[in-house]
Design a protein around this motif. Structure first.
Motif, PDB file in Angstrom:
ATOM      1  N   ASP A  98     -34.292  37.111 -68.809  1.00  0.00           N
ATOM      2  CA  ASP A  98     -34.439  37.732 -67.499  1.00  0.00           C
ATOM      3  C   ASP A  98     -35.914  37.974 -67.175  1.00  0.00           C
ATOM      4  OD1 ASP A  98     -33.492  39.098 -65.090  1.00  0.00           O
ATOM      5  OD2 ASP A  98     -34.128  40.941 -66.076  1.00  0.00           O
ATOM      6  N   ALA A  99     -36.651  38.508 -68.151  1.00  0.00           N
ATOM      7  CA  ALA A  99     -38.080  38.743 -67.954  1.00  0.00           C
ATOM      8  C   ALA A  99     -38.816  37.432 -67.689  1.00  0.00           C
ATOM      9  CB  ALA A  99     -38.673  39.446 -69.182  1.00  0.00           C
ATOM     10  N   GLY A 100     -38.414  36.375 -68.396  1.00  0.00           N
ATOM     11  CA  GLY A 100     -39.030  35.072 -68.186  1.00  0.00           C
ATOM     12  C   GLY A 100     -38.788  34.531 -66.789  1.00  0.00           C
ATOM     13  N   LEU A 101     -37.589  34.770 -66.249  1.00  0.00           N
ATOM     14  CA  LEU A 101     -37.289  34.326 -64.889  1.00  0.00           C
ATOM     15  C   LEU A 101     -38.175  35.028 -63.870  1.00  0.00           C
ATOM     16  CD1 LEU A 101     -33.379  34.158 -65.021  1.00  0.00           C
ATOM     17  CD2 LEU A 101     -34.977  32.245 -64.948  1.00  0.00           C
ATOM     18  N   TRP A 102     -38.454  36.309 -64.136  1.00  0.00           N
ATOM     19  CA  TRP A 102     -39.366  37.053 -63.264  1.00  0.00           C
ATOM     20  C   TRP A 102     -40.734  36.375 -63.248  1.00  0.00           C
ATOM     21  CZ3 TRP A 102     -39.333  41.980 -60.708  1.00  0.00           C
ATOM     22  CH2 TRP A 102     -38.075  42.578 -60.635  1.00  0.00           C
ATOM     23  N   VAL A 103     -41.253  36.069 -64.421  1.00  0.00           N
ATOM     24  CA  VAL A 103     -42.580  35.453 -64.518  1.00  0.00           C
ATOM     25  C   VAL A 103     -42.593  34.120 -63.783  1.00  0.00           C
ATOM     26  CG1 VAL A 103     -44.255  34.433 -66.107  1.00  0.00           C
ATOM     27  CG2 VAL A 103     -43.155  36.605 -66.687  1.00  0.00           C
ATOM     28  N   GLU A 104     -41.595  33.284 -64.026  1.00  0.00           N
ATOM     29  CA  GLU A 104     -41.551  31.959 -63.424  1.00  0.00           C
ATOM     30  C   GLU A 104     -41.449  32.040 -61.904  1.00  0.00           C
ATOM     31  OE1 GLU A 104     -38.223  30.244 -65.360  1.00  0.00           O
ATOM     32  OE2 GLU A 104     -39.220  30.109 -67.320  1.00  0.00           O
ATOM     33  N   GLN A 105     -40.622  32.960 -61.402  1.00  0.00           N
ATOM     34  CA  GLN A 105     -40.451  33.062 -59.957  1.00  0.00           C
ATOM     35  C   GLN A 105     -41.715  33.589 -59.277  1.00  0.00           C
ATOM     36  OE1 GLN A 105     -36.787  34.788 -58.661  1.00  0.00           O
ATOM     37  NE2 GLN A 105     -37.481  35.123 -56.567  1.00  0.00           N
ATOM     38  N   MET A 106     -42.369  34.574 -59.876  1.00  0.00           N
ATOM     39  CA  MET A 106     -43.600  35.101 -59.293  1.00  0.00           C
ATOM     40  C   MET A 106     -44.696  34.034 -59.270  1.00  0.00           C
ATOM     41  SD  MET A 106     -43.640  38.952 -60.914  1.00  0.00           S
ATOM     42  CE  MET A 106     -45.231  39.360 -60.183  1.00  0.00           C
ATOM     43  N   ILE A 107     -44.748  33.205 -60.310  1.00  0.00           N
ATOM     44  CA  ILE A 107     -45.737  32.118 -60.356  1.00  0.00           C
ATOM     45  C   ILE A 107     -45.473  31.112 -59.241  1.00  0.00           C
ATOM     46  CG2 ILE A 107     -46.399  30.073 -61.699  1.00  0.00           C
ATOM     47  CD1 ILE A 107     -46.256  31.848 -64.197  1.00  0.00           C
ATOM     48  N   ARG A 108     -44.204  30.762 -59.038  1.00  0.00           N
ATOM     49  CA  ARG A 108     -43.862  29.816 -57.964  1.00  0.00           C
ATOM     50  C   ARG A 108     -44.215  30.396 -56.595  1.00  0.00           C
ATOM     51  NH1 ARG A 108     -39.124  29.063 -61.031  1.00  0.00           N
ATOM     52  NH2 ARG A 108     -37.969  30.405 -59.579  1.00  0.00           N
ATOM     53  N   GLU A 109     -43.870  31.653 -56.387  1.00  0.00           N
ATOM     54  CA  GLU A 109     -44.116  32.256 -55.085  1.00  0.00           C
ATOM     55  C   GLU A 109     -45.603  32.382 -54.777  1.00  0.00           C
ATOM     56  OE1 GLU A 109     -42.039  35.927 -55.061  1.00  0.00           O
ATOM     57  OE2 GLU A 109     -40.097  35.011 -54.625  1.00  0.00           O
ATOM     58  N   GLN A 110     -46.395  32.693 -55.804  1.00  0.00           N
ATOM     59  CA  GLN A 110     -47.828  32.875 -55.594  1.00  0.00           C
ATOM     60  C   GLN A 110     -48.607  31.566 -55.715  1.00  0.00           C
ATOM     61  OE1 GLN A 110     -49.445  36.182 -57.821  1.00  0.00           O
ATOM     62  NE2 GLN A 110     -47.511  37.311 -57.705  1.00  0.00           N
TER      63      GLN A 110
END
Length: 258
Positions: free
Chosen positions: A144-156
Motif C-alpha cells: 500500500d505504501a509503495g502504491l502511494w509512492v508510485e502514484q505521487m511520482i506519476r502525478e508529479q
C-alpha cells in the motif's frame, strides 16, 4: 537485544545477497513467509524495494516494523551501488529519525521526552541480523505504501520523491488508522502505528514518558489530515485494501501546508 531485518526477495536480489531464510516453524509447510513479531528480545522489520516507475532506475526502499506497521522510506538514486552494510546503517539511523519526526508532528509526548527516548534507544546495543522472509500481512502494508509512492511520482511527473516528500508521506501513514489481524484473537485490531511503536519503545527502554494525550485506540489524526478515512473492513478484507487511506485527503493536507 537483536535487530532483525527481513528482506523481501526483490531486496535480496537487488543487493545480490544470499540471505538465510527463517526456519520453518513446526507444523508450517511453506518457507519464507513466516509471521514476524517484535518482542523484548528482538525488534523486527520487514524491508522491501520498489521501482519508482519503468524505465527509471530510481528505486525506493520501504521498511515496516512488525508490530506497529510503522513505515519509513529510503530513496535510492539511479545506478547507485549499495552494500548490505550501507542499508543496515541507513535503516538503523532512519527509523530513529522518523520516530522522532512523527512524534513531534503527532504531539503525543513533549519534545523533551522525545530526546529522552532517543537517548535511551541509542544506549541499547542492537545485534543486527538479516534474513530473507516475507510476512504476508506486513507485505500488504508495504504494498500500500509503495502504491502511494508510485502514484505521487506519476502525478508529479518526477523520477523520485524528495526526502522531504517521503517524510511527509511517512508521517501521514504513521499517524493514520491501520488494521491488522490480531494473531491471538484472530480479529482485526484498529491502531495507529506511531502509538504502537512508542509503546513498544517504552517497553524495551524501560522508561515511562509523559503522554500529552491518551492513546486513542483507533482514532487517528483524521481531523488534522482533513478527515482521511481508511477502508471499511466489512467490505474490504485483504491485507492491502484494509489499509488504503484517502490520497485526496493527503493532497489537501499538503496544499494546506504550502
Amino acid at each position: 537485544m537483536r535487530l532483525q531485518f527481513s528482506a523481501s526477495n526483490a531486496l535480496n536480489k537487488w543487493l545480490e545477497q544470499d540471505l538465510p531464510r527463517l526456519p520453518v516453524p513446526q507444523g508450517k509447510k511453506q518457507a519464507g513467509v513466516n509471521t514476524l513479531t517484535s518482542d523484548q528480545a528482538t525488534m523486527r522489520w520487514q524491508v522491501h524495494i520498489i521501482d519508482n516507475q519503468y524505465p527509471s532506475q530510481e528505486k525506493t526502499i520501504i521498511a515496516c516494523e512488525a508490530n506497529s506497521r510503522f513505515i519509513t522510506f529510503i530513496p535510492v538514486p539511479a545506478f547507485s551501488l549499495w552494500l548490505l552494510e550501507d542499508i543496515t546503517e541507513l535503516l538503523a539511523e532512519k527509523w530513529h529519525l522518523m520516530l522522532a519526526t512523527t512524534l513531534e508532528s503527532y504531539q503525543l509526548i513533549p519534545r523533551s521526552d522525545i530526546a529522552v527516548l532517543l537517548a535511551a534507544l541509542d544506549n541499547i546495543y542492537f545485534d543486527i541480523l538479516w534474513v530473507k522472509n516475507t510476512d504476508l500481512s506486513i507485505n500488504g502494508h508495504i504494498s500500500d505504501a509503495g502504491l502511494w509512492v508510485e502514484q505521487m511520482i506519476r502525478e508529479q511527473k518526477v523520477r523520485s520523491l524528495s526526502p522531504a516528500q517521503l517524510a511527509e508521506l511517512a508521517i501521514y501513514l504513521n499517524t493514520s488508522v491501520k488494521r491488522a489481524t490480531n494473531k491471538t484473537t484472530g480479529r482485526k485490531d484498529r491502531f495507529i502505528p506511531i502509538e504502537r511503536l512508542l509503546a513498544y519503545c517504552e517497553t524495551i527502554t524501560r522508561i515511562k514518558l509523559s503522554h500529552k494525550v491518551e492513546f486513542n485506540a483507533g482514532k487517528s489524526m483524521s481531523d488534522k489530515w482533513d478527515n482521511a478515512k481508511p477502508a471499511d473492513p466489512a467490505t474490504t478484507d485483504s491485507a492491502i485494501t484494509d489499509n488504503v487511506i484517502d490520497l485526496n485527503a493527503f493532497r489537501r493536507s499538503m496544499l494546506g501546508k504550502s
